[in-house]
Design a protein around this motif. Structure first.
Motif, PDB file in Angstrom:
ATOM      1  N   ASN A  50       0.928  -1.276   0.134  1.00  0.00           N
ATOM      2  CA  ASN A  50       0.026   0.040  -0.014  1.00  0.00           C
ATOM      3  C   ASN A  50       0.883   1.253   0.062  1.00  0.00           C
ATOM      4  O   ASN A  50       1.955   1.303   0.929  1.00  0.00           O
ATOM      5  CB  ASN A  50      -0.827   0.098   1.271  1.00  0.00           C
ATOM      6  CG  ASN A  50      -2.024  -1.059   1.105  1.00  0.00           C
ATOM      7  OD1 ASN A  50      -2.438  -1.592   0.109  1.00  0.00           O
ATOM      8  ND2 ASN A  50      -2.583  -1.496   2.175  1.00  0.00           N
ATOM      9  N   GLY A  51       0.259   2.301  -0.811  1.00  0.00           N
ATOM     10  CA  GLY A  51       1.170   3.501  -0.885  1.00  0.00           C
ATOM     11  C   GLY A  51       2.579   3.246  -1.603  1.00  0.00           C
ATOM     12  O   GLY A  51       2.624   2.503  -2.272  1.00  0.00           O
ATOM     13  N   GLN A  52       3.416   4.177  -1.368  1.00  0.00           N
ATOM     14  CA  GLN A  52       4.775   4.216  -1.745  1.00  0.00           C
ATOM     15  C   GLN A  52       4.656   4.153  -3.218  1.00  0.00           C
ATOM     16  O   GLN A  52       5.534   3.597  -3.708  1.00  0.00           O
ATOM     17  CB  GLN A  52       5.741   3.080  -1.114  1.00  0.00           C
ATOM     18  CG  GLN A  52       5.885   2.921   0.357  1.00  0.00           C
ATOM     19  CD  GLN A  52       6.751   4.504   0.992  1.00  0.00           C
ATOM     20  OE1 GLN A  52       6.761   5.254   0.118  1.00  0.00           O
ATOM     21  NE2 GLN A  52       7.017   4.292   2.120  1.00  0.00           N
ATOM     22  N   GLY A  53       4.166   5.230  -4.001  1.00  0.00           N
ATOM     23  CA  GLY A  53       4.004   5.071  -5.419  1.00  0.00           C
ATOM     24  C   GLY A  53       5.324   5.629  -5.825  1.00  0.00           C
ATOM     25  O   GLY A  53       5.544   4.982  -6.908  1.00  0.00           O
ATOM     26  N   PHE A  54       6.036   6.502  -5.174  1.00  0.00           N
ATOM     27  CA  PHE A  54       7.248   7.057  -5.658  1.00  0.00           C
ATOM     28  C   PHE A  54       8.243   6.056  -5.675  1.00  0.00           C
ATOM     29  O   PHE A  54       9.017   5.843  -6.556  1.00  0.00           O
ATOM     30  CB  PHE A  54       7.624   8.313  -5.129  1.00  0.00           C
ATOM     31  CG  PHE A  54       9.026   9.084  -5.326  1.00  0.00           C
ATOM     32  CD1 PHE A  54       8.964   9.685  -6.516  1.00  0.00           C
ATOM     33  CD2 PHE A  54      10.037   8.842  -4.655  1.00  0.00           C
ATOM     34  CE1 PHE A  54      10.226  10.284  -6.835  1.00  0.00           C
ATOM     35  CE2 PHE A  54      11.358   9.458  -5.175  1.00  0.00           C
ATOM     36  CZ  PHE A  54      11.219  10.145  -6.319  1.00  0.00           C
ATOM     37  N   LEU A  55       8.213   5.328  -4.598  1.00  0.00           N
ATOM     38  CA  LEU A  55       9.311   3.964  -4.346  1.00  0.00           C
ATOM     39  C   LEU A  55       8.893   3.017  -5.483  1.00  0.00           C
ATOM     40  O   LEU A  55       9.941   2.271  -5.921  1.00  0.00           O
ATOM     41  CB  LEU A  55       9.258   3.500  -2.848  1.00  0.00           C
ATOM     42  CG  LEU A  55      10.328   2.921  -2.410  1.00  0.00           C
ATOM     43  CD1 LEU A  55      11.636   3.934  -2.494  1.00  0.00           C
ATOM     44  CD2 LEU A  55      10.212   2.526  -0.828  1.00  0.00           C
ATOM     45  N   LYS A  56       7.727   2.767  -5.629  1.00  0.00           N
ATOM     46  CA  LYS A  56       7.498   1.862  -6.555  1.00  0.00           C
ATOM     47  C   LYS A  56       7.966   2.110  -8.155  1.00  0.00           C
ATOM     48  O   LYS A  56       8.528   1.303  -8.815  1.00  0.00           O
ATOM     49  CB  LYS A  56       5.907   1.362  -6.626  1.00  0.00           C
ATOM     50  CG  LYS A  56       5.228   0.727  -5.446  1.00  0.00           C
ATOM     51  CD  LYS A  56       3.725   0.498  -5.762  1.00  0.00           C
ATOM     52  CE  LYS A  56       3.282  -0.039  -4.370  1.00  0.00           C
ATOM     53  NZ  LYS A  56       1.759  -0.052  -4.396  1.00  0.00           N
ATOM     54  N   ARG A  57       7.666   3.343  -8.258  1.00  0.00           N
ATOM     55  CA  ARG A  57       8.185   4.005  -9.690  1.00  0.00           C
ATOM     56  C   ARG A  57       9.560   3.640  -9.753  1.00  0.00           C
ATOM     57  O   ARG A  57      10.142   3.517 -10.700  1.00  0.00           O
ATOM     58  CB  ARG A  57       7.638   5.328  -9.848  1.00  0.00           C
ATOM     59  CG  ARG A  57       8.240   6.220 -10.978  1.00  0.00           C
ATOM     60  CD  ARG A  57       7.655   5.828 -12.241  1.00  0.00           C
ATOM     61  NE  ARG A  57       8.311   6.688 -13.360  1.00  0.00           N
ATOM     62  CZ  ARG A  57       7.965   6.418 -14.762  1.00  0.00           C
ATOM     63  NH1 ARG A  57       7.022   5.630 -15.177  1.00  0.00           N
ATOM     64  NH2 ARG A  57       8.180   7.394 -15.349  1.00  0.00           N
ATOM     65  N   ALA A  58      10.457   4.235  -8.668  1.00  0.00           N
ATOM     66  CA  ALA A  58      11.935   4.171  -8.653  1.00  0.00           C
ATOM     67  C   ALA A  58      12.267   2.575  -9.000  1.00  0.00           C
ATOM     68  O   ALA A  58      13.210   2.597  -9.655  1.00  0.00           O
ATOM     69  CB  ALA A  58      12.579   4.567  -7.536  1.00  0.00           C
ATOM     70  N   CYS A  59      11.724   1.744  -8.360  1.00  0.00           N
ATOM     71  CA  CYS A  59      11.824   0.247  -8.431  1.00  0.00           C
ATOM     72  C   CYS A  59      11.681  -0.002  -9.998  1.00  0.00           C
ATOM     73  O   CYS A  59      12.739  -0.920 -10.602  1.00  0.00           O
ATOM     74  CB  CYS A  59      11.064  -0.608  -7.607  1.00  0.00           C
ATOM     75  SG  CYS A  59      11.509  -0.402  -5.764  1.00  0.00           S
TER      76      CYS A  59
END
Length: 511
Positions: free
Chosen positions: A198-207
């Motif tokens: 859940n959440g952490q959209g910026f972190l997922k994009r970085a991955c």
């Protein structure tokens, strides 16, 4: 009488052909072995003598000399037992010498005559096939591994008497040709999915950006922000492996004794996550008889270092050269061993000892403690991280939200499409991913217009970038352009790349 049997010894993830020569002549009864032998090879004399006796063959009271050539190469391992036994039997006339022509022999012998498996069969058989050898005798447990090499006739044997009967024509071996998996990567069963986070959209994009261009990624954030959870799900979005990559990885695991003989080539990209107490030798490889370390076991896959600052500084510094050269060279007295080490490095760390800096309402670290914490990571190592991303604390609504993000399958499909773009772009070169573009070709693949150059000049001066970090920023922008299907790098790609690059400088300056 004289006879000769071909075998091999592992060197790196390749092999060197070794000739086992046996001579039986009149003279003082002695069993003498020469050829720069390791302790376990010297012991092969007694193992072979006892195994032959228990199989019904007693060595005569004659002068017996066994030589392992080339003499300047140190021989180690237990795979010479069976070649030595067959060379002696051929010299004694028990088996026809002509049956040993064009044959590679590998295997350890137990005292009762049983043939035991050895490590490194895949690279030894593959190199032998390249030298024109078409037949091999290995332990039955090594046979499925040897059969991965096309064009090789494999005889899997269980005991010495079986080998003798085979070479004398008294027994025909009906081979069980297993057609093992050598196609796309097998289905990953990690038990997790990006949609679970859940959440952490910026972190997922970085991955996704990191995997799309094979860029190294550093995640910095407080405990419980999802860094390890996302890193553990990165294997679910990794692209498919090519046959060549599967063979490379399988050779490394074969040399290390980690290859599952019954499952064929490794079809899933490796994901290695060593504990922070790992020694430098275990990370880089080495030992008395060198073997690949964790960075080589992660070849064509991911090396995840959780709690990055808990690793010893001298251990982390070992990564600097392999990250640039994509290989590790171990120089030892007996020679130089080279292992591939082309991996995606994912690091995760807290911002300070207590984990809550720069939230001064929760952080209890002193200035000196923060400074000591900062010194655990050197700037040259930070420069080798293409993306440095902050993992923010999750709010209650984000944590308990019912709306799930994209699944790993959806993200992985986009990653595969971006990798296909890179394969087309770099066709005919030794470059595979955007992260590997050399500085001399940045102008060709990452060209900027006048306005973009002026912008990058300001970024370079403001963030005090090094030449290495500036080049990495351009490579990340190239990947972002590929993800958008753009032939050229646009200003928004540079802006996003800077967002992924500015954290390291901004974060450390807060201290």
């Amino acid at each position: 009488m004289y006879s000769m049997v071909k075998t091999a010894i592992v060197c790196g993830i390749g092999s060197v052909e070794v000739l086992v020569e046996a001579d039986v002549s009149d003279g003082m009864p002695v069993f003498h072995m020469v050829g720069f032998l390791g302790a376990e090879v010297k012991e092969a004399g007694e193992r072979v003598r006892t195994a032959l006796r228990n199989s019904g063959y007693i060595l005569p009271a004659k002068r017996i000399t066994v030589n392992l050539s080339p003499a300047d190469l140190r021989k180690s391992g237990s795979g010479f037992d069976l070649p030595i036994a067959l060379a002696l039997l051929a010299a004694l006339g028990v088996i026809p010498e002509e049956t040993l022509e064009g044959l590679l022999v590998l295997g350890e012998i137990a005292l009762n005559g049983n043939i035991q498996p050895v490590n490194g069969v895949l690279p030894m058989i593959a190199d032998a096939a390249g030298r024109g050898i078409t037949k091999c005798i290995v332990a039955a447990k090594n046979a499925p591994e040897a059969e991965l090499v096309s064009g090789m006739t494999v005889y899997g044997v269980e005991e010495l008497a079986e080998v003798i009967a085979l070479l004398n024509g008294k027994k025909t071996m009906e081979q069980e040709k297993k057609r093992l998996h050598t196609g796309p990567a097998q289905k990953k069963t990690t038990g997790g999915d990006f949609a679970d986070v859940n959440g952490q959209g910026f972190l997922k994009r970085a991955c996704e950006v990191a995997v799309s261009g094979m860029h190294n990624l550093l995640m910095v954030g407080p405990p419980g922000s999802g860094k390890s959870m996302l890193a553990g799900r990165i294997p679910t979005i990794l692209p498919d492996m090519t046959f060549e990559e599967q063979m490379e990885v399988s050779k490394i695991y074969s040399v290390s004794g980690l290859l599952n003989h019954d499952s064929g080539l490794i079809g899933v990209r490796p994901f290695r996550s060593p504990h922070h107490t790992i020694t430098p030798q275990a990370l880089a490889g080495g030992g008395r008889y060198p073997k690949p370390g964790e960075i080589s076991l992660a070849h064509n896959g991911v090396l995840f270092l959780d709690e990055l600052t808990e690793f010893k500084k001298e251990t982390l510094e070992i990564l600097r050269q392999p990250l640039e050269e994509k290989q590790v060279r171990l120089v030892r007295l007996g020679g130089t061993y080279t292992y591939p080490a082309d991996f995606l490095l994912i690091g995760a760390m807290n911002p300070c000892n207590c984990g809550y800096y720069p939230d001064m309402n929760r952080c209890r670290c002193s200035v000196s403690s923060l400074e000591r914490y900062r010194e655990k990571l050197s700037q040259p190592l930070l420069d080798r991280m293409d993306l440095c991303v902050e993992a923010a604390s999750l709010g209650y609504d984000e944590l308990t939200g019912q709306e799930h993000g994209e699944t790993s399958a959806v993200i992985r499909a986009r990653v595969n499409a971006v990798h296909q773009i890179q394969r087309e772009r770099f066709r005919g070169t030794n470059i595979r991913y955007n992260s590997q573009i050399p500085a001399s070709l940045l102008e060709k693949y990452c060209s900027l217009d006048r306005m973009q150059r002026q912008y990058m000049k300001e970024v370079y001066e403001q963030l005090q970038l090094t030449a290495r970090t500036y080049h990495k920023l351009l490579k990340v922008a190239r990947t972002l352009a590929d993800m958008d299907g753009s032939v050229t790098i646009r200003m928004e790609h540079l802006n996003e790349a800077v967002c992924y690059r500015s954290l390291d400088k901004k974060f450390w300056e807060r201290m």
